[in-house]
Every structure is written in C-alpha cells, then in structure tokens.
Write a protein that holds these residues in place. Structure first.
Motif, short mmCIF file in Angstrom:
data_model
loop_
_atom_site.label_atom_id
_atom_site.label_comp_id
_atom_site.label_asym_id
_atom_site.label_seq_id
_atom_site.Cartn_x
_atom_site.Cartn_y
_atom_site.Cartn_z
N ARG A 102 0.82 -1.21 0.00
CA ARG A 102 0.00 0.00 0.00
C ARG A 102 0.86 1.26 0.00
O ARG A 102 0.51 2.26 -0.62
CB ARG A 102 -0.92 -0.01 1.22
CG ARG A 102 -1.86 1.19 1.31
CD ARG A 102 -2.72 1.12 2.54
NE ARG A 102 -3.59 -0.04 2.51
CZ ARG A 102 -3.73 -0.91 3.50
NH1 ARG A 102 -3.01 -0.76 4.60
NH2 ARG A 102 -4.55 -1.93 3.39
N ASN A 103 2.00 1.20 0.69
CA ASN A 103 2.89 2.36 0.77
C ASN A 103 3.92 2.40 -0.36
O ASN A 103 4.80 3.25 -0.34
CB ASN A 103 3.61 2.36 2.11
CG ASN A 103 2.68 2.58 3.28
OD1 ASN A 103 1.63 3.22 3.14
ND2 ASN A 103 3.05 2.07 4.45
N ALA A 104 3.79 1.48 -1.32
CA ALA A 104 4.70 1.45 -2.48
C ALA A 104 6.15 1.38 -2.06
O ALA A 104 7.03 2.04 -2.64
CB ALA A 104 4.45 2.65 -3.37
N VAL A 105 6.43 0.57 -1.05
CA VAL A 105 7.80 0.41 -0.56
C VAL A 105 8.66 -0.33 -1.57
O VAL A 105 9.85 -0.05 -1.71
CB VAL A 105 7.79 -0.34 0.80
CG1 VAL A 105 9.20 -0.69 1.23
CG2 VAL A 105 7.10 0.51 1.86
N ALA A 106 8.06 -1.28 -2.27
CA ALA A 106 8.79 -2.07 -3.27
C ALA A 106 7.83 -2.47 -4.38
O ALA A 106 6.60 -2.42 -4.22
CB ALA A 106 9.41 -3.31 -2.63
N ASP A 107 8.40 -2.87 -5.50
CA ASP A 107 7.60 -3.28 -6.65
C ASP A 107 7.39 -4.78 -6.71
O ASP A 107 6.40 -5.27 -7.25
CB ASP A 107 8.26 -2.83 -7.95
CG ASP A 107 8.31 -1.31 -8.07
OD1 ASP A 107 7.31 -0.66 -7.70
OD2 ASP A 107 9.35 -0.79 -8.51
N VAL A 108 8.37 -5.54 -6.18
CA VAL A 108 8.31 -7.00 -6.21
C VAL A 108 8.61 -7.53 -4.82
O VAL A 108 9.59 -7.13 -4.19
CB VAL A 108 9.33 -7.59 -7.22
CG1 VAL A 108 9.24 -9.11 -7.23
CG2 VAL A 108 9.08 -7.02 -8.62
N PHE A 109 7.76 -8.44 -4.35
CA PHE A 109 7.97 -9.09 -3.07
C PHE A 109 8.25 -10.56 -3.32
O PHE A 109 7.48 -11.23 -4.03
CB PHE A 109 6.74 -8.95 -2.18
CG PHE A 109 6.46 -7.53 -1.74
CD1 PHE A 109 6.91 -7.08 -0.51
CD2 PHE A 109 5.76 -6.66 -2.57
CE1 PHE A 109 6.66 -5.78 -0.12
CE2 PHE A 109 5.51 -5.36 -2.18
CZ PHE A 109 5.96 -4.92 -0.95
N VAL A 110 9.34 -11.06 -2.76
CA VAL A 110 9.67 -12.48 -2.87
C VAL A 110 9.34 -13.12 -1.53
O VAL A 110 9.90 -12.75 -0.50
CB VAL A 110 11.16 -12.69 -3.21
CG1 VAL A 110 11.49 -14.18 -3.26
CG2 VAL A 110 11.50 -12.02 -4.54
N LEU A 111 8.39 -14.05 -1.55
CA LEU A 111 7.85 -14.63 -0.33
C LEU A 111 8.33 -16.07 -0.18
O LEU A 111 8.04 -16.93 -1.02
CB LEU A 111 6.31 -14.59 -0.39
CG LEU A 111 5.54 -15.21 0.78
CD1 LEU A 111 5.85 -14.49 2.09
CD2 LEU A 111 4.04 -15.17 0.50
N VAL A 112 9.07 -16.33 0.89
CA VAL A 112 9.52 -17.68 1.20
C VAL A 112 8.57 -18.26 2.24
O VAL A 112 8.74 -18.07 3.45
CB VAL A 112 10.98 -17.70 1.72
CG1 VAL A 112 11.43 -19.14 2.00
CG2 VAL A 112 11.91 -17.05 0.71
N SER A 113 7.53 -18.91 1.79
CA SER A 113 6.52 -19.51 2.66
C SER A 113 5.62 -20.37 1.80
O SER A 113 5.59 -20.22 0.57
CB SER A 113 5.70 -18.44 3.37
OG SER A 113 4.74 -19.02 4.24
N GLY A 114 4.89 -21.27 2.45
CA GLY A 114 3.94 -22.09 1.71
C GLY A 114 2.57 -22.08 2.33
O GLY A 114 1.70 -22.87 1.95
N ASP A 115 2.34 -21.16 3.28
CA ASP A 115 1.15 -21.18 4.11
C ASP A 115 -0.08 -20.65 3.38
O ASP A 115 -0.09 -19.52 2.89
CB ASP A 115 1.40 -20.35 5.37
CG ASP A 115 0.42 -20.68 6.48
OD1 ASP A 115 -0.72 -21.07 6.17
OD2 ASP A 115 0.80 -20.56 7.66
N ASP A 116 -1.11 -21.45 3.34
CA ASP A 116 -2.38 -21.09 2.71
C ASP A 116 -2.98 -19.84 3.33
O ASP A 116 -3.70 -19.08 2.67
CB ASP A 116 -3.35 -22.26 2.83
CG ASP A 116 -4.67 -22.01 2.10
OD1 ASP A 116 -4.67 -22.08 0.87
OD2 ASP A 116 -5.66 -21.75 2.79
#
Length: 313
Positions: A102-116
């Motif tokens: 929402r705050n436009a901190v980054a353009d791409v987020f890489v998420l290391v997780s598998g949680d539904d």
C-alpha cells in the motif's frame, strides 16, 4: 521469509523428516544465496530481508539477535503459545506484506513460505500494484515442497530455491562433538566465544547441543492441522507401512543428533512425546497421506508406534 517453513522444509530435503533439530545450517551463506536469487528474479536490488520467527515471550535469543544485526535484515518475532506452537507469525507476514504494498515500498515481493493463510494477503498486496513471487524450498526431487495450491494460484510466480544453496548451507546434524563447527550449527544453537556464525532459530530453540526443554504431548492428544488442499477420509491400505517409515525417519534423525541427556529426558517423559518430535511425526505422515487432518485413530497409531520402535531399539 517464514523461518518455520524454511527450516522445516530444508530438514525434509536433508534428513527425510521435518524434525529441525536434525539439521545444522550455515545461516549467512543461506541468506546471501536467497538475496542473490531474489535480486536475479526481480531484476531489482534488494531493499530488505524480513525474517519472521518465534521467540519465547517475544524476546529474541542470542541467535535471533545475531540475525537481526545482519545488514538489511529485519527481525520480526511472533511468540510461542501455551501449546508450544508459534503464534502471530502469519499475521505479521500478512500485515507487513499489505502495508508495504500500500505504501509502495517495493515493486516486487519475494515470499519464502507455503502457508495457505497468506493467500488473501498476497491478493490484497497485488491490488496495490505489486508482484508477489513465491520462493519454495525444493524437495528431494527438486520440486516445490509444502506450498499451498491456493497460494500458488494467487501469486504471480513460483520458483524453487536453488538446490545447491540448500545443499551447501544445510547439512545433516550428527551426534554433537566436543568442538562444534565454527560455521555450521544447529537451529537455535550457540557457539563458544566471540562473534561466530550464529544460527537462525525456528519454532523451537536450543542452547548449545542440548535438546530443547519443550512441553510434551500425551500419546492421545488432539490433532495438528497440516495445511494441504485435499483430505482423504479413508485410511490407505499401506497405512501401517507409512506410519512405520515416518517413525523410523524421525527416530533416526533424532538419535543422530540427540545427546545422552536428551535421550534420557525423552525416556523419562514417556508416554508423552516432546512437541517438536510430535509435530514432525504428524507433519511427515500428513504430507505422505496428503491429508489436511489426521484422524484420532491414526494419530493414536502413530504415537503408539513411536514408542514401540523406540523401545525395540
């Protein structure tokens, strides 16, 4: 990075079971490899690594303090509940993901997780114009391990962590020796003297090579929910064989890393099973069977088989 997922899944690749006390990790090497791969995926410089873990009473141990002091690493801690399970980690990940988008901190987020449970947070973040790429731990066949199908559908892409990065940084824990390796230590462990390479801790922590003093679960305790996407309500014909295989793997991994003190503590607590071992048993069997919840009868068989094989050995 969801540390609980990262270490448990890495343990499965290295030892065949999610019992995280059975692995030792070169943490700085692993973090560096993940940062490099994330930058290559996004074609952007990394802003920051958010490290989501749990701590007793929310207070970081020595290992977590070390991780939090690494450059461009932000330590975000949940806590342990009365049942020994981590609390608040998923919520922190979801809130941070949405807030930063929402705050436009980054353009791409890489998420290391598998949680539904993170599916809705991913979708909400995407509404604000960001991309979310999943980075999964590879299993023994170099395929994504433990990733919810709902999460995969919501994300903008799915990649696996380079297998060499896991195989180089994560190794099988052997019976503790008098002088631990200066570079690779067990999750939650400490090294003597100076500012050495410190471990990352997950849902349980250790001091040195000692086994953690965890609350235990009786052989007939309640269910542990495993987040997969299908449930099979009929027991498979090879259930007994599957249970035996899971128990063998967990026991083998535990014995290879446990001190005499830890073995004595396990025996003294019978018939209760320490929660880290019980969680590994339930998680591993659930993944083999592809079930969301293991029935009471199956859980009872699994825990009874654990003590049977333990006593036989």
């Amino acid at each position: 990075m969801d540390v609980g997922y990262l270490l448990s899944a890495a343990a499965v690749r290295v030892t065949g079971t999610s019992l995280r006390n059975g692995i030792q990790v070169d943490y700085e090497s692993l973090i560096d490899a993940l940062v490099q791969q994330s930058e290559a995926l996004s074609e952007l410089p990394m802003l920051r690594v958010h490290w989501y873990d749990s701590a007793r009473d929310g207070v970081p141990d020595g290992s977590q303090q070390f991780i939090g002091e690494l450059p461009n690493v932000k330590l975000r801690l949940g806590r342990f509940g009365v049942d020994g399970q981590q609390k608040g980690v998923d919520l922190r990940i979801g809130l941070d993901l949405v807030m930063h988008a929402r705050n436009a901190v980054a353009d791409v987020f890489v998420l290391v997780s598998g949680d539904d449970d993170l599916t809705e947070a991913v979708e909400e973040a995407q509404v604000h114009g960001v991309q979310v790429i999943l980075l999964a731990v590879p299993n023994g066949q170099d395929r994504p391990h433990g990733i919810s199908r709902h999460l995969i559908r919501a994300a903008d892409g799915l990649k696996i962590i380079f297998p060499d990065a896991i195989d180089t940084a994560v190794t099988k824990m052997e019976t503790p020796s008098a002088v631990p390796s200066p570079m690779a230590v067990s999750p939650g462990g400490h090294q003597p003297g100076g500012r050495a390479k410190a471990p990352m801790t997950g849902s349980t922590a250790q001091e040195g090579s000692r086994a953690p003093r965890l609350s235990s679960v009786p052989a007939s305790s309640g269910a542990l929910a495993i987040r997969t996407d299908t449930t099979n309500h009929e027991d498979p014909p090879d259930l007994a064989e599957q249970i035996g295989s899971v128990v063998t793997n967990v026991l083998t991994t535990f014995r290879s890393s446990a001190t005499p003190e830890a073995l004595a503590e396990l025996t003294a607590g019978k018939p209760s099973i320490p929660r880290d071992i019980d969680k590994a048993l339930l998680t591993d069997l659930s993944e083999r069977l592809g079930e969301v919840d293991l029935g009471e009868a199956v859980r009872h068989q699994l825990r009874a088989r654990f003590w049977e094989q333990y006593d036989q050995a």
